[in-house]
Design an enzyme around this catalytic site. Structure first.
Site, mmCIF file in Angstrom:
data_model
loop_
_atom_site.group_PDB
_atom_site.id
_atom_site.type_symbol
_atom_site.label_atom_id
_atom_site.label_comp_id
_atom_site.label_asym_id
_atom_site.label_seq_id
_atom_site.Cartn_x
_atom_site.Cartn_y
_atom_site.Cartn_z
ATOM 1 C CG HIS A 205 -1.897 -1.065 1.348
ATOM 2 N ND1 HIS A 205 -1.997 -1.904 2.425
ATOM 3 C CD2 HIS A 205 -2.874 -1.469 0.484
ATOM 4 C CE1 HIS A 205 -2.981 -2.767 2.244
ATOM 5 N NE2 HIS A 205 -3.526 -2.536 1.071
ATOM 6 C CE LYS B 143 -11.309 -7.451 2.448
ATOM 7 N NZ LYS B 143 -9.999 -6.892 2.103
ATOM 8 N NE ARG C 156 -3.022 -7.125 -4.485
ATOM 9 C CZ ARG C 156 -3.691 -7.819 -3.601
ATOM 10 N NH1 ARG C 156 -3.084 -8.235 -2.514
ATOM 11 N NH2 ARG C 156 -4.959 -8.119 -3.782
ATOM 12 C CB SER D 8 -4.147 -6.728 4.889
ATOM 13 O OG SER D 8 -3.889 -5.484 4.295
HETATM 14 N N1 COA Z 1 -0.391 -3.903 -1.554
HETATM 15 C C1 COA Z 1 -0.727 -4.840 -0.686
HETATM 16 N N2 COA Z 1 -1.953 -5.336 -0.576
HETATM 17 C C2 COA Z 1 -2.889 -4.831 -1.401
HETATM 18 C C3 COA Z 1 -2.621 -3.851 -2.336
HETATM 19 C C4 COA Z 1 -1.293 -3.387 -2.405
HETATM 20 N N3 COA Z 1 -0.934 -2.445 -3.264
HETATM 21 N N4 COA Z 1 -3.744 -3.570 -3.004
HETATM 22 C C5 COA Z 1 -4.682 -4.354 -2.499
HETATM 23 N N5 COA Z 1 -4.161 -5.118 -1.531
HETATM 24 C C6 COA Z 1 -4.831 -6.160 -0.756
HETATM 25 C C7 COA Z 1 -5.321 -5.686 0.573
HETATM 26 O O1 COA Z 1 -4.324 -5.814 1.547
HETATM 27 C C8 COA Z 1 -6.487 -6.607 0.796
HETATM 28 O O2 COA Z 1 -5.988 -7.810 1.311
HETATM 29 P P1 COA Z 1 -6.863 -8.734 2.258
HETATM 30 O O3 COA Z 1 -8.105 -9.076 1.500
HETATM 31 O O4 COA Z 1 -5.966 -9.847 2.499
HETATM 32 O O5 COA Z 1 -7.168 -7.916 3.484
HETATM 33 C C9 COA Z 1 -7.015 -6.874 -0.620
HETATM 34 O O6 COA Z 1 -5.951 -6.585 -1.476
HETATM 35 C C10 COA Z 1 -8.121 -5.984 -1.078
HETATM 36 O O7 COA Z 1 -8.405 -5.073 -0.112
HETATM 37 P P2 COA Z 1 -8.532 -3.534 -0.198
HETATM 38 O O8 COA Z 1 -7.679 -2.922 -1.242
HETATM 39 O O9 COA Z 1 -8.353 -3.015 1.163
HETATM 40 O O10 COA Z 1 -9.950 -3.436 -0.697
HETATM 41 P P3 COA Z 1 -11.206 -3.974 0.011
HETATM 42 O O11 COA Z 1 -11.823 -4.893 -0.952
HETATM 43 O O12 COA Z 1 -10.994 -4.503 1.363
HETATM 44 O O13 COA Z 1 -12.025 -2.636 0.200
HETATM 45 C C11 COA Z 1 -12.949 -0.612 -0.562
HETATM 46 C C12 COA Z 1 -12.340 -1.935 -0.899
HETATM 47 C C13 COA Z 1 -12.533 -0.048 0.745
HETATM 48 C C14 COA Z 1 -12.431 0.282 -1.650
HETATM 49 C C15 COA Z 1 -14.474 -0.821 -0.652
HETATM 50 O O14 COA Z 1 -14.867 -1.705 0.361
HETATM 51 C C16 COA Z 1 -15.223 0.473 -0.527
HETATM 52 O O15 COA Z 1 -15.229 1.245 -1.446
HETATM 53 N N6 COA Z 1 -15.889 0.707 0.626
HETATM 54 C C17 COA Z 1 -16.685 1.892 0.870
HETATM 55 C C18 COA Z 1 -18.174 1.601 0.639
HETATM 56 C C19 COA Z 1 -18.498 1.634 -0.835
HETATM 57 O O16 COA Z 1 -18.419 2.653 -1.494
HETATM 58 N N7 COA Z 1 -18.895 0.486 -1.366
HETATM 59 C C20 COA Z 1 -19.204 0.326 -2.758
HETATM 60 C C21 COA Z 1 -17.965 0.032 -3.544
HETATM 61 S S1 COA Z 1 -18.366 -0.482 -5.178
#
Ligand code: COA
Length: 169
Positions: free
Chosen positions: A20, A44, A96, A134
């Site tokens: 990140h 989650k 990724r 993560s």
């Molecule tokens: N480096 C390391 N890990 C990465 C990464 C990077 N560059 N990019 C993504 N990841 C990983 C994260 O660590 C996470 O791992 P995990 O599943 O093991 O915890 C996974 O990829 C994806 O997670 P993240 O990027 O945090 O996205 P998410 O799917 O958990 O959340 C949000 C996405 C926060 C953007 C989404 O939930 C959101 O927009 N929430 C607000 C409400 C909303 O608007 N909802 C409608 C959306 S359409």
């Protein structure tokens, strides 16, 4: 007219990793402002609470001197509303591997449907972080493995504290 381009980098950050941080640093070099958005509800069951994820992410960014202009806020509702409230026209996501693509496509189409004015852009992390997530970091740490290479230093301290708390120490 303000032509500056502010971007939002959203995530669950449970916890923030060097993958990140890599994307945040890349975005900070290109755009006029980067806002890291920590989502409250992501479907989650996180290890760290929303307040903890927000505080740890903020601490990790503050510890990185080159990121002094980057702000960290919590996303309470929709991501697109958060972006608009903060004057950001672009959402940045890290890609990724091919496996990220389908999920990202789904989110991108939904976000576009919710607000057509917000553009979504993707950045590739450094290859050494392309396998990071993560949950893999949490898993390695909770199983006794070393994670120094994969997370900012502050994260290790918080993970250690969390484990102590969970064990009731
Ligand atoms: N480096 C390391 N890990 C990465 C990464 C990077 N560059 N990019 C993504 N990841 C990983 C994260 O660590 C996470 O791992 P995990 O599943 O093991 O915890 C996974 O990829 C994806 O997670 P993240 O990027 O945090 O996205 P998410 O799917 O958990 O959340 C949000 C996405 C926060 C953007 C989404 O939930 C959101 O927009 N929430 C607000 C409400 C909303 O608007 N909802 C409608 C959306 S359409």
């Amino acid at each position: 007219m303000d032509n500056s381009i502010k971007v939002v980098f959203p995530g669950t950050f449970d916890p923030i990793t060097n993958g990140h941080m890599d994307i945040i640093k890349r975005a900070d070099k290109i755009f006029d402002g980067v806002i890291v958005g920590v989502a409250r509800n992501t479907g989650k069951t996180p290890l760290f609470s929303y307040e903890e994820r927000l505080a740890i992410t903020r601490e990790a960014i503050e510890a990185c001197r080159s990121l002094s202009g980057v702000k960290v806020y919590g996303i309470e509702g929709l991501l697109v509303d958060f972006a608009e409230e903060h004057g950001a026209r672009v959402i940045i996501r890290g890609l990724r591997a091919v496996s990220d693509f389908e999920y990202e496509l789904q989110m991108a189409f939904m976000n576009r449907d919710l607000n057509e004015n917000i553009e979504i852009m993707y950045m590739m992390p450094y290859i050494k972080y392309s396998f990071l997530s993560s949950s893999i970091v949490r898993n390695v740490f909770l199983s006794g493995g070393r994670i120094e290479k994969f997370v900012p230093r502050v994260v290790i301290r918080h993970l250690e504290d969390k484990v102590k708390k969970l064990k009731g120490e």
